[in-house]
Design a protein around this motif. Sequence first.
Motif, PDB file in Angstrom:
ATOM      1  N   PRO A   1      11.463  -1.171  -8.514  1.00 23.73           N
ATOM      2  CA  PRO A   1      10.213  -0.767  -7.885  1.00 23.73           C
ATOM      3  C   PRO A   1       9.637   0.503  -8.502  1.00 23.73           C
ATOM      4  O   PRO A   1      10.364   1.340  -9.028  1.00 23.73           O
ATOM      5  N   ASN A   2       8.322   0.597  -8.407  1.00 24.64           N
ATOM      6  CA  ASN A   2       7.625   1.756  -8.946  1.00 24.64           C
ATOM      7  C   ASN A   2       6.343   1.966  -8.153  1.00 24.64           C
ATOM      8  O   ASN A   2       5.990   1.153  -7.303  1.00 24.64           O
ATOM      9  N   VAL A   3       5.643   3.059  -8.444  1.00 22.01           N
ATOM     10  CA  VAL A   3       4.386   3.360  -7.771  1.00 22.01           C
ATOM     11  C   VAL A   3       3.353   3.706  -8.830  1.00 22.01           C
ATOM     12  O   VAL A   3       3.646   4.435  -9.780  1.00 22.01           O
ATOM     13  N   VAL A   4       2.128   3.151  -8.663  1.00 19.77           N
ATOM     14  CA  VAL A   4       1.098   3.324  -9.676  1.00 19.77           C
ATOM     15  C   VAL A   4      -0.253   2.957  -9.057  1.00 19.77           C
ATOM     16  O   VAL A   4      -0.307   2.318  -7.995  1.00 19.77           O
ATOM     17  N   ALA A   5      -1.331   3.335  -9.715  1.00 18.69           N
ATOM     18  CA  ALA A   5      -2.665   2.927  -9.263  1.00 18.69           C
ATOM     19  C   ALA A   5      -2.831   1.422  -9.443  1.00 18.69           C
ATOM     20  O   ALA A   5      -2.335   0.861 -10.429  1.00 18.69           O
ATOM     21  N   PRO A   6      -3.511   0.730  -8.522  1.00 14.64           N
ATOM     22  CA  PRO A   6      -3.665  -0.732  -8.623  1.00 14.64           C
ATOM     23  C   PRO A   6      -4.264  -1.189  -9.946  1.00 14.64           C
ATOM     24  O   PRO A   6      -3.813  -2.171 -10.529  1.00 14.64           O
TER      25      PRO A   6
ATOM     26  N   ASP B   1       0.834  -1.200   0.000  1.00 16.83           N
ATOM     27  CA  ASP B   1       0.000   0.000   0.000  1.00 16.83           C
ATOM     28  C   ASP B   1       0.871   1.254   0.000  1.00 16.83           C
ATOM     29  O   ASP B   1       1.688   1.467   0.892  1.00 16.83           O
ATOM     30  N   ALA B   2       0.681   2.096  -1.016  1.00 12.72           N
ATOM     31  CA  ALA B   2       1.419   3.363  -1.103  1.00 12.72           C
ATOM     32  C   ALA B   2       0.545   4.541  -0.706  1.00 12.72           C
ATOM     33  O   ALA B   2       0.980   5.692  -0.811  1.00 12.72           O
ATOM     34  N   ARG B   3      -0.684   4.252  -0.274  1.00 14.25           N
ATOM     35  CA  ARG B   3      -1.660   5.290   0.047  1.00 14.25           C
ATOM     36  C   ARG B   3      -1.981   6.104  -1.211  1.00 14.25           C
ATOM     37  O   ARG B   3      -1.511   5.782  -2.289  1.00 14.25           O
ATOM     38  N   ARG B   4      -2.786   7.130  -1.067  1.00 19.24           N
ATOM     39  CA  ARG B   4      -3.224   7.941  -2.207  1.00 19.24           C
ATOM     40  C   ARG B   4      -3.807   7.067  -3.330  1.00 19.24           C
ATOM     41  O   ARG B   4      -3.677   7.390  -4.498  1.00 19.24           O
ATOM     42  N   ARG B   5      -4.399   5.932  -2.947  1.00 22.42           N
ATOM     43  CA  ARG B   5      -4.986   4.992  -3.899  1.00 22.42           C
ATOM     44  C   ARG B   5      -3.960   4.465  -4.901  1.00 22.42           C
ATOM     45  O   ARG B   5      -4.264   4.241  -6.076  1.00 22.42           O
ATOM     46  N   GLU B   6      -2.743   4.249  -4.421  1.00 26.10           N
ATOM     47  CA  GLU B   6      -1.672   3.711  -5.255  1.00 26.10           C
ATOM     48  C   GLU B   6      -0.976   2.567  -4.527  1.00 26.10           C
ATOM     49  O   GLU B   6      -1.169   2.359  -3.331  1.00 26.10           O
ATOM     50  N   VAL B   7      -0.151   1.829  -5.272  1.00 27.38           N
ATOM     51  CA  VAL B   7       0.632   0.738  -4.689  1.00 27.38           C
ATOM     52  C   VAL B   7       2.082   0.845  -5.141  1.00 27.38           C
ATOM     53  O   VAL B   7       2.374   1.351  -6.230  1.00 27.38           O
ATOM     54  N   TYR B   8       2.970   0.364  -4.289  1.00 29.79           N
ATOM     55  CA  TYR B   8       4.360   0.146  -4.680  1.00 29.79           C
ATOM     56  C   TYR B   8       4.452  -1.285  -5.191  1.00 29.79           C
ATOM     57  O   TYR B   8       3.812  -2.189  -4.636  1.00 29.79           O
ATOM     58  N   TRP B   9       5.262  -1.513  -6.208  1.00 27.31           N
ATOM     59  CA  TRP B   9       5.324  -2.865  -6.749  1.00 27.31           C
ATOM     60  C   TRP B   9       6.692  -3.157  -7.370  1.00 27.31           C
ATOM     61  O   TRP B   9       7.444  -2.252  -7.737  1.00 27.31           O
ATOM     62  N   ALA B  10       6.980  -4.447  -7.492  1.00 26.70           N
ATOM     63  CA  ALA B  10       8.163  -4.923  -8.221  1.00 26.70           C
ATOM     64  C   ALA B  10       7.874  -6.354  -8.667  1.00 26.70           C
ATOM     65  O   ALA B  10       7.140  -7.094  -7.996  1.00 26.70           O
ATOM     66  N   LEU B  11       8.459  -6.743  -9.797  1.00 27.67           N
ATOM     67  CA  LEU B  11       8.247  -8.070 -10.370  1.00 27.67           C
ATOM     68  C   LEU B  11       9.554  -8.853 -10.335  1.00 27.67           C
ATOM     69  O   LEU B  11      10.629  -8.288 -10.578  1.00 27.67           O
TER      70      LEU B  11
END
Length: 225
Positions: free
Chosen positions: A143-148, A123-133
């Motif tokens: 890693p990056n941040v984007v809307a789910p 959860d990155a808050r602001r209706r976004e997520v942190y993610w990595a593959l």
Amino acid sequence: MRVLAVDTATDAVVTGVAELSADAGVSVLADRTVTDRRRHAELLTTLIAESLAQAGLGGPDLDGVVVGCGPGPFTGLRVGLATAAAYGDALEIPVYGVCSLDAMVAQEQSAGGVIGTALAVTDARRREVYWALYRDGHRVAGPNVVAPQTLAEELAGTSIDVVVGTDGFTDRFEATPGSTQRPSVTGLVTVAASAVLARSVPEPLVPLYLRRPDAVELKDQKKRR
């Protein structure tokens, strides 16, 4: 080698002490984790002290510190990095920064849960997520941040075997849910194991904020307007 592990990149404050063997095996001697996104600064030093007491160690017994560098919210993340750096400076021991998402996948892999392609999302808050593959434990994107929803669309054609991270976001992907929801002592130390064992000179700690902080100076607020 005995290592203090710290992470404040999520809504949890994670601390603990692990013993690292010559073959990179990780044995957790103490583990203290409290979930409270508003009290990172208040809880961290207390939990570190409790971890050391639980392990029966003092600061001089440590050989290094491993800290999660995020990605994470600005305020919580800087608490962990500043505290880890302070311990390293006071004890004159190296401080190794690792990606917190890497630590989550390493934890899942150590438990036998990661096979093939894995996605870590928090959860990155602001209706976004942190993610990595990841593929076979190695990060291949992020890693990056984007809307789910945007992330789900971007990865629609990617076959994902396991997804780990924050509940409420992991179920948006067609993959087996893992048991790991946040960085752990085992995961953090595992990621840094080779550098710790080699006694490598650590790279400077670089926080992975990935976006501007919520709180800005008045002059910056005027610029935004």
